[in-house]
Design an enzyme around this catalytic site. Sequence first.
Site, PDB file in Angstrom:
ATOM      1  N   ILE A 274       1.927   4.919   0.966  1.00 32.18           N
ATOM      2  CA  ILE A 274       0.564   4.762   1.601  1.00 32.18           C
ATOM      3  C   ILE A 274       0.682   6.014   2.548  1.00 32.18           C
ATOM      4  O   ILE A 274       1.757   6.541   2.937  1.00 32.18           O
ATOM      5  CB  ILE A 274       0.615   3.573   2.183  1.00 32.18           C
ATOM      6  CG1 ILE A 274       1.674   3.167   3.103  1.00 32.18           C
ATOM      7  CG2 ILE A 274       0.320   2.214   1.384  1.00 32.18           C
ATOM      8  CD1 ILE A 274       1.642   1.922   4.062  1.00 32.18           C
ATOM      9  N   ASP A 275      -0.408   6.250   3.338  1.00 36.50           N
ATOM     10  CA  ASP A 275      -0.541   7.504   4.153  1.00 36.50           C
ATOM     11  C   ASP A 275       0.161   7.376   5.314  1.00 36.50           C
ATOM     12  O   ASP A 275       0.633   6.044   5.715  1.00 36.50           O
ATOM     13  CB  ASP A 275      -1.870   7.903   4.578  1.00 36.50           C
ATOM     14  CG  ASP A 275      -2.909   8.163   3.456  1.00 36.50           C
ATOM     15  OD1 ASP A 275      -2.429   8.513   2.378  1.00 36.50           O
ATOM     16  OD2 ASP A 275      -4.109   8.112   3.632  1.00 36.50           O
ATOM     17  N   ASN A 276       0.870   8.558   5.765  1.00 29.38           N
ATOM     18  CA  ASN A 276       1.709   8.366   6.958  1.00 29.38           C
ATOM     19  C   ASN A 276       1.352   7.637   8.070  1.00 29.38           C
ATOM     20  O   ASN A 276       1.790   6.938   9.003  1.00 29.38           O
ATOM     21  CB  ASN A 276       2.117   9.780   7.462  1.00 29.38           C
ATOM     22  CG  ASN A 276       2.903  10.611   6.243  1.00 29.38           C
ATOM     23  OD1 ASN A 276       3.391  10.074   5.621  1.00 29.38           O
ATOM     24  ND2 ASN A 276       3.035  11.534   6.466  1.00 29.38           N
ATOM     25  N   THR A 278      -1.040   5.343   7.954  1.00 31.27           N
ATOM     26  CA  THR A 278      -1.507   3.994   7.589  1.00 31.27           C
ATOM     27  C   THR A 278      -0.137   2.906   7.730  1.00 31.27           C
ATOM     28  O   THR A 278       0.965   3.469   7.428  1.00 31.27           O
ATOM     29  CB  THR A 278      -1.995   3.868   6.051  1.00 31.27           C
ATOM     30  OG1 THR A 278      -2.985   4.861   5.911  1.00 31.27           O
ATOM     31  CG2 THR A 278      -2.185   2.273   5.795  1.00 31.27           C
ATOM     32  N   ARG A 395     -10.105   6.034   3.252  1.00 31.11           N
ATOM     33  CA  ARG A 395     -10.600   7.100   4.416  1.00 31.11           C
ATOM     34  C   ARG A 395     -11.707   7.871   4.065  1.00 31.11           C
ATOM     35  O   ARG A 395     -12.787   8.109   4.790  1.00 31.11           O
ATOM     36  CB  ARG A 395      -9.312   7.713   4.969  1.00 31.11           C
ATOM     37  CG  ARG A 395      -8.335   6.969   5.284  1.00 31.11           C
ATOM     38  CD  ARG A 395      -6.907   7.864   5.586  1.00 31.11           C
ATOM     39  NE  ARG A 395      -7.099   8.864   6.410  1.00 31.11           N
ATOM     40  CZ  ARG A 395      -6.270  10.019   6.797  1.00 31.11           C
ATOM     41  NH1 ARG A 395      -5.141   9.869   5.817  1.00 31.11           N
ATOM     42  NH2 ARG A 395      -6.444  10.961   7.311  1.00 31.11           N
TER      43      ARG A 395
END
Length: 483
Positions: A274-276, A278, A395
Site C-alpha cells: 500500500i502507498d507510503n 496510506t 487517490r
Amino acid sequence: MTFASGSFTPILTNSLVASRIWTPNWRNGFFSPFNMVHTFASTRSRLLKNKNHYKRLTLSSCSRSFSCQSTALSDINSTSHTVSSNGHLRYGRLMPCPLQNSPPRVEHLVVTKEGPVLEYICKALDLPPLYVEDLIQFGAVYYALVCPKPPPTASPEQIKVYEEVTDPSILRQRTSIKGKTVREAQKTFKITRADEIVEAGTYLRVHVHPKRFPRCYDIDWKSRIIAVTDDYVVLDKPAGTSVGGTTDNIEESCATFATRALGFSAPLLTTHQIDNCTEGCVVLARSKEYCSVFHGKIREKKVKKLYLALAAAPVPIGILTHYMRPINMAPRLVSEDFVKGWLLCQLEVLECKKVPWPSSEIQRTYNLEDCGWALKDFAYECQINLLTGRTHQIRAQLAACSAPVVGDSMYMPAAIAEIVCPGSNPFGKNKKLYSNENDKSLAIDEWIAQHGKEPSVAVGLQACQISWDDGQHCYGARLPWWR
C-alpha cells in the site's frame, strides 16, 4: 581511464545533483536506465573472491543489529556541512535516524582496480567507511559485472567510457563473465557485505542519499501488530512508512521493524503493497512458501480489501470505473473513457458520510499537507471496496471525480485546477477536442505539471480491513488517524 575517481566524469561539478546523470526526468526523481534485478548473494553471479581478505577494514557494524528505538541525536552527523577535497559534503552516519532528507544523489562507477568494495567506494566518492557500510546495509549499493548501456541522455565522455570497458577484447579477458551474454552480465544485484571483493571492470551504482523514513523510529511497532500466526503477520501499517522498503532503503521498512519488534530471526516478507502515505492492514509472510501462497490468492482474486477514504467532497455510491495509463511513474493518469492499452480501474463506494474536517492539531501531528482546498468545514468519509488493485488507484480515481483525498499533495492540486479551469484535464468530463496529436501531447504534459509532489507522511486513506478465503481470515485496523 579516469572513471574511478568520481562516477561518470564529469558529473560531480555539483555533488548534490549528481543523480541527474542517468535521470532524463528530474521532476519525477531517479529512474534507473535498466531493469534492476532484486536478488541477493545466493542467486547472483560470482562476485566474492576472498571473503576474509577485507576483515581488517570492516568494522563492527557488519555484524551489528539496530534496535527499533533511536539512539542519542549526538551520534548523528548526517547534516554536516564540512566539505572534502573534491567538493563533496562530508558525511556522518545514516543510522539510526536522519535529521532531514538529503537531495537525491546517485553515483555510477566502474572499478579500475580489484579490491574491497567498501574501500573502493570510500576512495572514489570521498565518503567515510561507516557511512558506506550503512549504505550497504540499507541496500543502496548495486553492482553488475558489465557496465549497463547508458541512456540517450549520456554525454560523449560517458559513452566513451562505456565503449572502453565493454570492448569485446576487454570482456574476453574477464573469466567471471565466461558463458554469459553481455545482457546477462549487465544485470544488477545488491552488494550485501562490506568485505566483498570487486574486480576491475565491475559497474557500481551507489545511492548516496537513500530515501529516508524517519517515522519508523517513532512508532511503537508491537502495538501495531494485529495478528501473528505460523504463516503470516498482519500489521497495521503507519502512514509515512514503506511496507517492504525502496530501491535504496530496505532498512527503514515495516517488514524490518516488525521483524525486530517480534524478535524473529528470519525476516518477514512483503506479500502486497500500500502507498507510503496510506495506513492500515498489510500481510507479511513468515516464509517464502507462504509468500508464494498469498501471491497466488491475490492472482485468483481471493483477497478482499476495504478502505476508508477521507474525501474533500462527496462521492457517489456505487462502482466507479476509470482506465489508468500503463506508465510506471507518478502521477498516475486516469481516463473516464476507454483508452486502448490502458488498465481497468474499478472501485465500489459502499458508503459516504459527512464528517468534520481534521482539526489543526491533527493536521500538524500527521504533517498533513495544505493543498489549497477552499471548503474545510466538512470532509466525507467513504468506505470503499477495491475491485482492482492499481498503484494510487483510489487517490487518482477520487481526484478525477473532483473529490480528492484530504492531504493528497499530488492529486488534489490537479483536481483543484480542473475545478477552476474546466478542460485542464485532457481525460476528464470537460476534455477538449485536439486537432492533432502534438497538441494533445502538450496538453497531457501541462496536466501532469498541475500535479504536486508525493505526500511526506499521511493522507486521508486507510486500508481498514483485509480478508481472504471467503472471510475465513479477516482482520481490521484500528480507527483511522482522523477520528
